[in-house]
Design a protein around this motif. Sequence first.
Motif, short mmCIF file in Angstrom:
data_model
loop_
_atom_site.label_atom_id
_atom_site.label_comp_id
_atom_site.label_asym_id
_atom_site.label_seq_id
_atom_site.Cartn_x
_atom_site.Cartn_y
_atom_site.Cartn_z
N PHE A 36 20.88 46.76 -16.38
CA PHE A 36 21.56 47.52 -17.15
C PHE A 36 20.70 48.90 -17.19
O PHE A 36 19.61 48.87 -17.98
CB PHE A 36 22.22 47.06 -18.25
N ALA A 37 21.03 50.02 -17.08
CA ALA A 37 20.53 51.17 -18.10
C ALA A 37 19.22 51.83 -17.41
O ALA A 37 18.09 51.48 -18.56
CB ALA A 37 20.36 50.60 -20.18
N SER A 38 19.11 51.77 -16.35
CA SER A 38 18.12 52.15 -15.32
C SER A 38 16.57 51.05 -15.29
O SER A 38 16.15 51.56 -14.27
CB SER A 38 17.61 53.26 -16.22
N ARG A 39 16.17 50.43 -16.68
CA ARG A 39 14.70 49.23 -16.35
C ARG A 39 15.75 48.40 -17.46
O ARG A 39 14.71 47.21 -17.31
CB ARG A 39 13.83 50.42 -16.58
N TYR A 40 17.01 48.08 -17.47
CA TYR A 40 16.77 46.78 -18.88
C TYR A 40 17.48 45.37 -17.91
O TYR A 40 18.24 46.15 -16.82
CB TYR A 40 17.71 46.96 -20.36
N LEU A 320 19.61 55.58 -11.83
CA LEU A 320 18.18 55.12 -10.59
C LEU A 320 17.62 54.09 -11.45
O LEU A 320 17.18 54.21 -12.33
CB LEU A 320 18.20 56.50 -10.28
N PHE A 321 17.54 52.50 -10.94
CA PHE A 321 16.83 51.50 -11.01
C PHE A 321 15.18 51.65 -10.62
O PHE A 321 14.82 52.89 -9.82
CB PHE A 321 17.11 50.21 -11.01
N ARG A 322 14.15 50.76 -11.43
CA ARG A 322 13.42 50.98 -11.01
C ARG A 322 12.98 50.74 -9.10
O ARG A 322 14.01 50.04 -8.41
CB ARG A 322 12.47 49.85 -11.22
N GLY A 323 12.17 52.05 -9.11
CA GLY A 323 11.79 51.53 -7.70
C GLY A 323 12.63 51.86 -6.39
O GLY A 323 12.60 51.70 -5.22
N VAL A 324 13.77 52.89 -6.59
CA VAL A 324 14.87 53.73 -5.92
C VAL A 324 14.50 54.86 -4.82
O VAL A 324 12.92 55.04 -5.48
CB VAL A 324 16.10 54.34 -7.10
N LYS A 325 14.30 54.26 -3.64
CA LYS A 325 13.80 56.01 -2.75
C LYS A 325 15.43 56.12 -2.25
O LYS A 325 16.12 56.32 -1.64
CB LYS A 325 12.75 55.25 -1.66
N ILE A 326 15.80 57.85 -2.35
CA ILE A 326 16.71 58.88 -2.19
C ILE A 326 15.68 59.69 -0.96
O ILE A 326 14.76 60.12 -0.76
CB ILE A 326 16.97 59.56 -2.87
N GLY A 327 16.40 59.74 -0.15
CA GLY A 327 15.42 60.61 1.75
C GLY A 327 15.82 61.62 1.59
O GLY A 327 16.86 61.98 1.10
N LYS A 328 15.71 62.31 2.36
CA LYS A 328 15.22 63.89 2.85
C LYS A 328 17.12 63.76 3.20
O LYS A 328 17.27 63.34 3.48
CB LYS A 328 14.60 64.32 3.80
N GLY A 329 17.67 64.73 2.68
CA GLY A 329 18.60 65.44 3.12
C GLY A 329 19.93 63.93 2.89
O GLY A 329 21.28 64.49 2.58
N ALA A 330 19.34 63.29 1.43
CA ALA A 330 19.95 61.95 1.63
C ALA A 330 21.35 63.05 0.04
O ALA A 330 20.52 63.81 -1.14
CB ALA A 330 20.03 61.07 0.80
N LYS A 331 22.19 61.96 0.01
CA LYS A 331 23.02 62.96 -1.14
C LYS A 331 23.78 62.17 -2.13
O LYS A 331 24.46 61.45 -2.11
CB LYS A 331 24.12 64.61 -0.72
N VAL A 332 23.03 61.65 -3.76
CA VAL A 332 23.86 60.42 -4.00
C VAL A 332 24.28 61.48 -5.56
O VAL A 332 23.74 61.90 -6.08
CB VAL A 332 22.56 59.72 -4.77
N ARG A 333 25.76 60.73 -6.02
CA ARG A 333 26.40 61.47 -6.75
C ARG A 333 27.58 60.37 -6.76
O ARG A 333 27.93 59.82 -6.88
CB ARG A 333 27.86 62.66 -6.21
N ASN A 334 27.40 60.41 -8.90
CA ASN A 334 27.83 59.15 -9.52
C ASN A 334 28.26 57.71 -9.17
O ASN A 334 29.11 56.83 -8.66
CB ASN A 334 29.43 59.48 -9.49
N MET A 338 20.43 50.15 -8.33
CA MET A 338 19.64 49.33 -8.52
C MET A 338 18.34 49.21 -7.50
O MET A 338 18.29 49.58 -7.15
CB MET A 338 20.18 47.32 -8.90
N GLN A 339 17.75 48.31 -8.27
CA GLN A 339 15.86 48.05 -8.01
C GLN A 339 16.09 48.20 -6.53
O GLN A 339 16.63 47.66 -5.72
CB GLN A 339 15.52 46.89 -8.91
N ASP A 340 15.23 49.16 -6.26
CA ASP A 340 14.76 49.57 -5.11
C ASP A 340 15.45 49.16 -3.49
O ASP A 340 15.63 48.95 -2.96
CB ASP A 340 13.81 47.76 -4.33
N THR A 354 25.05 49.58 -6.26
CA THR A 354 24.15 49.40 -5.19
C THR A 354 23.60 47.86 -5.91
O THR A 354 22.80 48.39 -7.51
CB THR A 354 23.13 49.73 -4.43
N ASP A 355 23.56 46.92 -5.11
CA ASP A 355 23.00 45.79 -6.01
C ASP A 355 21.50 45.69 -6.07
O ASP A 355 20.93 46.62 -4.87
CB ASP A 355 22.87 44.31 -5.81
#
Lengths: 382, 402
Positions: A36-40, A320-334, A338-340, A354-355
Motif C-alpha cells: 500500500f502507498a508505494s512502499r508499505y 508506483l511501488f519500488r522497482g517498477v520499470k516503464i519502457g519508452k513510449g509506454a503510457k500508464v494512467r490511473n 506493485m513492486q517490480d 498489477t500485483d
Amino acid sequence: MVNYNADSAMGILFPNSYDSLVPELVSERLMASIPFASRYRLIDFMLSSMVNCGIDNISVIVKRNYHSLMDHLGAGREWDLTRKNGGLNIIPPFAQKTVNIYNGRVEAIASILDYLNRQKEKYVIMADTNVAVNFDFTAFLQKHIDSGADITIAYTKEEVPKAFIDIDMTKKDLYYTLDINEDDKVQKIIVNNKDKGEQNMSMNIYVMERKLLLDQIREAYVNGLTYFERDIVSPQLDKLNVRAYQHTGYYARILDVKSYFAENMKLLKEENVNALFSPSTIYTKIRDDNPTRYATGSHAKNAMVADGCVIEGEVENSVLFRGVKIGKGAKVRNCVLMQDTVIETGATVEYTITDKNVTVSSYKELKGTESFPVFVEKRKTV
Amino acid sequence: MAKEMIAMLLAGGQGSRLYTLTQKLAKPAVPFGGKYRIIDFPLSNCVNSGIDTVGILTQYQPLVLNEYIGNGQPWDLDRLHGGVHVLPPYQQASGSDWYKGTANAIYQNINFIERYDPKYVIILSGDQICKQDYSDFLKFHKEKGAEFSVAVMEVPWEEASRFGLMVSDENDKITEFQEKPKEPKSNLASMGIYIFNWDILKKYLIEDEKDPESENDFGNNIIPNLLRDKRQMYAYRFDGYWKDVGTISSLWEANMEVLDPENSGINIFDDNWHIYSRNSGMTGHRVGEEAELDNCMITDGCSIEGKVKHSILFAGVKVEKGAEIEDAVIMGGSVIKEGAKVKHCIIAENVVIEKDAVVGVMPEGDEKGVATVGSGVVVGEGAIVGPKAMVSEDVKGGDKVW
C-alpha cells in the motif's frame, strides 16, 4: 527504570481479518501484507503507530498465507522491535491434532493464553490490519484510563461502506457499528448494520486490562464462543463499562479491490499523504533500492513513486511501488503498479492494478474503468 | 577464529578542498548519488566481496559519520565476530596521539587487527567513488605470491605527473614508485588501495614508527621502504569506474555521471553489486500536476511541482511550482521555493532557496564554475548566488554573492 510506565500496554494484531473481502489481493498473502502507498504493507501502519506510542511488545496472531508477512517482518528490526523483552512475536497456529485453525478472535487469543498470562503489561490493545492509519494509541489509552472504562473501542463517523453493505454473509466477516450516549458509553453493538446515513463504525481497535481479557477469553472459550465483539462484548454491555473513542484523523480502510484502488489514488493528493504520514514515521522493510530515474523523454504528472523505479515512458495519476520499470513510449494512467512491475515499450495501461512482478508486454493494451479496475495477478505476463 | 582478510578504511580525511561541504562532516560522510554517502561505496564493496570485518579510522569531524555507521546493520556489518568498528585515536598507556599519518593510523590499531588474526589486510580509502570486487584483487595478490599489492589505474600520460605512479615489469612486479614525478616512467596511478600480508605490514609499521624522520605515510614511507628491501610487490590493474571526489567540481561531475550510467561507467542500478546505505524511511516521492522531469534522479520523500532537468535530488527535497532546476545536485531536506532558479551547482542538506532566488547559472563557453551552498543556509528572496560562489552563511533577500 527511566521512562517506565505503569500504564503500559502490549499489542495484539490480527493480520488475517477481512482476508475474504479481497480474494485477488490475498491469493498468496494476507491482509496485513498487502502492499500500500508505494512502499508499505498494510501492517506497517498499525505496527509503526504502536511503536511510535511506546508499545514495544506486539504479538501478531497469523492464521494462513503468512509467509509473505514473515518475510516482511523478519525479526522486526525496521520497527525497532528486535527487543530482548517483548518485541515482535509472530504466532502461527500451533499444529495439534485436536486443535483446528481458529475462527474468530476468541479462539485466536485462546491459543496464546499462557503467553498472555506471562506478560507484564497492564493493558492489551488489539487491532486488525485492514486500516492504514497513523493512530494515536497514547491518546486512546489515556482516554480509556481516564474514563474508567473496562473496554474502549475506537470508531470513526462515516456511512457504512458499500463494500460492507454488499457483504456476503456466508463469509462470516462481520463489521460493527456502535450506539453511544453523550458520555461515549456504548449502549449497543450492531452487527452488520445496513442503516443509511452516518454511523459510528468500529475500527476494531480495542483496549482493556490484560487480566480482564484473560478472564473473558477463558470463559468464552469454555462456552464455545467465537467472536469477541458479538459474543463477549455485546451481551455484557450492561455489566461492563464499554466506551467509545472517536478517531478523527486520516485513515484508509481496505474492503475490496475497488477501495484498495481508490485509497491508493487518494494519496496522490498532497494533503492526504501529509495526513497519513504525520505526525510520526511509518516504518517498513528496507529494500536498498537506488533513487528513481527519469529518462529524457519521460513524462510524469501527479504520481506517487517509490525508489528503484526507471521511468522512460509516461506516467499520470498513478502509484508506483519500488522497482517498477516503464519502457519508452509506454503510457500508464490511473494505475497502481506493485513492486517490480514492468510495463514494456509502447504498452498502454489504464485503470489497472498489477500485483508484484507483473510484466505487460510491448504494445499491449490493458484498460479497466474507475469502478472496475483490471487486476493482474502476481508474476503474470500480459 | 582467524579471518582471511579484514579491511581498514581510512576515513580521517578532512576533505578541505570540499570547503563548506565538509565544515561539519568528514569527507567520507559527504552525501552522494541521491541516497548514498561516499563511504557507502567502499563499505558495500567490502560486503559484496565477502569481507565482514572493517575498521574505520576516523579523526576529523566524526559525529555524522559515527551516527551514520551505527552498528553497521545497513551494510550487513553487524556481526557477532567482526563487523564494522569505528576507530578514533585513543589514549594508551604510552600517551595519546592524533593519527599522524595514514600508516600511523593503522599502527595505532595493530591491536584491533590482531584480534582477528588475519592473513591479509586491505587498506581502503574513504573518499573515492568506485565499485570494485576486492576478492578479485586478493586472488591476484595470492597468485603472484605478493607481500604487497596496490590497485592501479591507467591514466592518460599527459596527466600522469599528478599521481603517485607504479613502474612495473611485464609481470606486474613493481620496480619503482614515483610520487607526482615531473617525468613519469609509467601511467599506472596508485588508487590508494593496498593489500598487505599482515605479518609484513605489521613489521613495516613498527619499523616506520621508530623512525623519527618518517611522515608515517603509506605513499611516502611504507611503500619506499618495501621497495628498498626488494619485497614481493605487484600492481593490480583495475579498469572500472574510479573517481576521487576531493573537489567541488569532481564531486559535482561524479554525481552527473551517475545520471549517465550507459556512458560514464558508474552504474548504481546494478542488481549484482548493490550499494547499501542507511535509508531515509520517507514515503514515495510525489510528482505534482505541473512537474516536468527530464533525465533526473529523484529519491523517496521528495515533492516536485517545478521543473527538474539533469539533476539529482536526495531524500525529502521540495521543489515548488515555477522553480527551475538544472545540472544540480540537491542534498536531503532542501527546499527550492516558487520561481527560484537553481543551476549547475551543489546545494547541501537542509538548505532553503527562497522565492525567486537564483543560484548558479548554466555555463557558457569555458566558464565552468560550480556554485555551492553549504548545509542549513537560507538564500533569501530574490537573492543571487553567482556561478562560482561558495556560500556558508545565510544570504539576505535581494543580496548578490559572487
